[in-house]
Design a protein around this motif. Sequence first.
Motif, short mmCIF file in Angstrom:
data_model
loop_
_atom_site.label_atom_id
_atom_site.label_comp_id
_atom_site.label_asym_id
_atom_site.label_seq_id
_atom_site.Cartn_x
_atom_site.Cartn_y
_atom_site.Cartn_z
N GLU A 151 -3.77 5.46 -14.40
CA GLU A 151 -3.31 6.08 -13.16
C GLU A 151 -1.88 5.62 -12.93
O GLU A 151 -1.58 4.43 -13.01
N VAL A 152 -0.99 6.57 -12.65
CA VAL A 152 0.42 6.25 -12.45
C VAL A 152 0.87 6.83 -11.11
O VAL A 152 0.68 8.02 -10.84
N ALA A 153 1.46 5.97 -10.29
CA ALA A 153 2.00 6.42 -9.00
C ALA A 153 3.40 5.84 -8.84
O ALA A 153 3.58 4.62 -8.95
N ILE A 154 4.37 6.69 -8.60
CA ILE A 154 5.71 6.25 -8.25
C ILE A 154 5.75 6.15 -6.73
O ILE A 154 5.47 7.12 -6.02
N LEU A 155 6.08 4.97 -6.24
CA LEU A 155 6.05 4.71 -4.80
C LEU A 155 7.48 4.53 -4.30
O LEU A 155 8.11 3.50 -4.55
N ASP A 156 8.00 5.53 -3.63
CA ASP A 156 9.32 5.46 -3.01
C ASP A 156 9.13 5.04 -1.56
O ASP A 156 8.52 5.77 -0.77
N LEU A 157 9.65 3.87 -1.25
CA LEU A 157 9.49 3.33 0.09
C LEU A 157 10.66 3.69 0.99
O LEU A 157 11.78 3.89 0.52
N LYS A 158 10.39 3.72 2.27
CA LYS A 158 11.46 3.85 3.24
C LYS A 158 12.27 2.55 3.22
O LYS A 158 11.74 1.49 2.88
N PRO A 159 13.54 2.61 3.56
CA PRO A 159 14.36 1.39 3.57
C PRO A 159 13.77 0.31 4.48
O PRO A 159 13.20 0.61 5.53
N SER A 160 13.89 -0.92 4.03
CA SER A 160 13.54 -2.10 4.82
C SER A 160 12.05 -2.32 5.06
O SER A 160 11.69 -3.09 5.95
N VAL A 161 11.17 -1.69 4.27
CA VAL A 161 9.73 -1.92 4.46
C VAL A 161 9.09 -2.64 3.27
O VAL A 161 7.88 -2.86 3.25
N ALA A 162 9.90 -3.02 2.28
CA ALA A 162 9.35 -3.60 1.05
C ALA A 162 8.53 -4.86 1.30
O ALA A 162 7.45 -5.03 0.72
N ASP A 163 8.99 -5.74 2.15
CA ASP A 163 8.24 -6.97 2.42
C ASP A 163 6.88 -6.67 3.04
O ASP A 163 5.86 -7.25 2.65
N ASP A 164 6.84 -5.76 4.00
CA ASP A 164 5.58 -5.38 4.63
C ASP A 164 4.67 -4.68 3.62
O ASP A 164 3.45 -4.91 3.60
N PHE A 165 5.25 -3.82 2.79
CA PHE A 165 4.47 -3.13 1.77
C PHE A 165 3.84 -4.13 0.81
O PHE A 165 2.65 -4.05 0.49
N GLU A 166 4.63 -5.09 0.33
CA GLU A 166 4.10 -6.07 -0.62
C GLU A 166 2.99 -6.91 0.01
O GLU A 166 1.99 -7.22 -0.64
N ALA A 167 3.13 -7.26 1.26
CA ALA A 167 2.08 -8.02 1.95
C ALA A 167 0.80 -7.18 2.05
O ALA A 167 -0.30 -7.69 1.79
N ALA A 168 0.93 -5.91 2.40
CA ALA A 168 -0.23 -5.03 2.48
C ALA A 168 -0.85 -4.82 1.10
O ALA A 168 -2.08 -4.78 0.97
N PHE A 169 -0.01 -4.71 0.08
CA PHE A 169 -0.54 -4.48 -1.26
C PHE A 169 -1.32 -5.70 -1.75
O PHE A 169 -2.33 -5.54 -2.45
N ARG A 170 -0.89 -6.90 -1.41
CA ARG A 170 -1.64 -8.09 -1.81
C ARG A 170 -3.08 -8.04 -1.28
O ARG A 170 -4.02 -8.40 -1.98
N VAL A 171 -3.25 -7.57 -0.07
CA VAL A 171 -4.59 -7.41 0.50
C VAL A 171 -5.32 -6.27 -0.19
O VAL A 171 -6.48 -6.39 -0.59
N ALA A 172 -4.65 -5.13 -0.35
CA ALA A 172 -5.27 -3.94 -0.94
C ALA A 172 -5.68 -4.18 -2.40
O ALA A 172 -6.69 -3.63 -2.84
#
Length: 100
Positions: free
Chosen positions: A4-25
Motif C-alpha cells: 500500500e502506497v500513500a503520498i501524504l502532503d501536509l499543510k504547512p506547520s502541522v508535521a509535528d502534530d501529524f507525527e505525534a498522531a501517527f505514532r499512536v495510529a
Amino acid sequence: MILEVAILDLKPSVADDFEAAFRVAANIIIGMPGYISHELQRCLENRDRYILLVRWEKLEDHTVGFRGSPKYQEWRSLLHHYHFYDPFPTVEHYQISSLN
C-alpha cells in the motif's frame, strides 16, 4: 504480498502534530490481521511530504479487513481529518512484477 502506497502532503506547520498522531495510529495498524510491516518516510526536498508504505499479506487485508474494522475508525479519527492533508491522499496498491 501487497504494498500500500500513500503520498501524504501536509499543510504547512502541522508535521509535528501529524507525527505525534501517527505514532499512536501505528499501534492500531500493527495489530491488524494480514499486516506485515510499515514505513513512514519524510521527503528531504519537501519537508511537508511523507510517503507511507504498508505491506499486507493480501489486498483484502487492507481494503476489507482493516477498512471495515472498528479500529479503522480510530485510525481515521487520528489521521484522516482535513487538519493534516492538502490534498487528501490517494492510496494505491502494488504487487511485485512478474518481471522480477
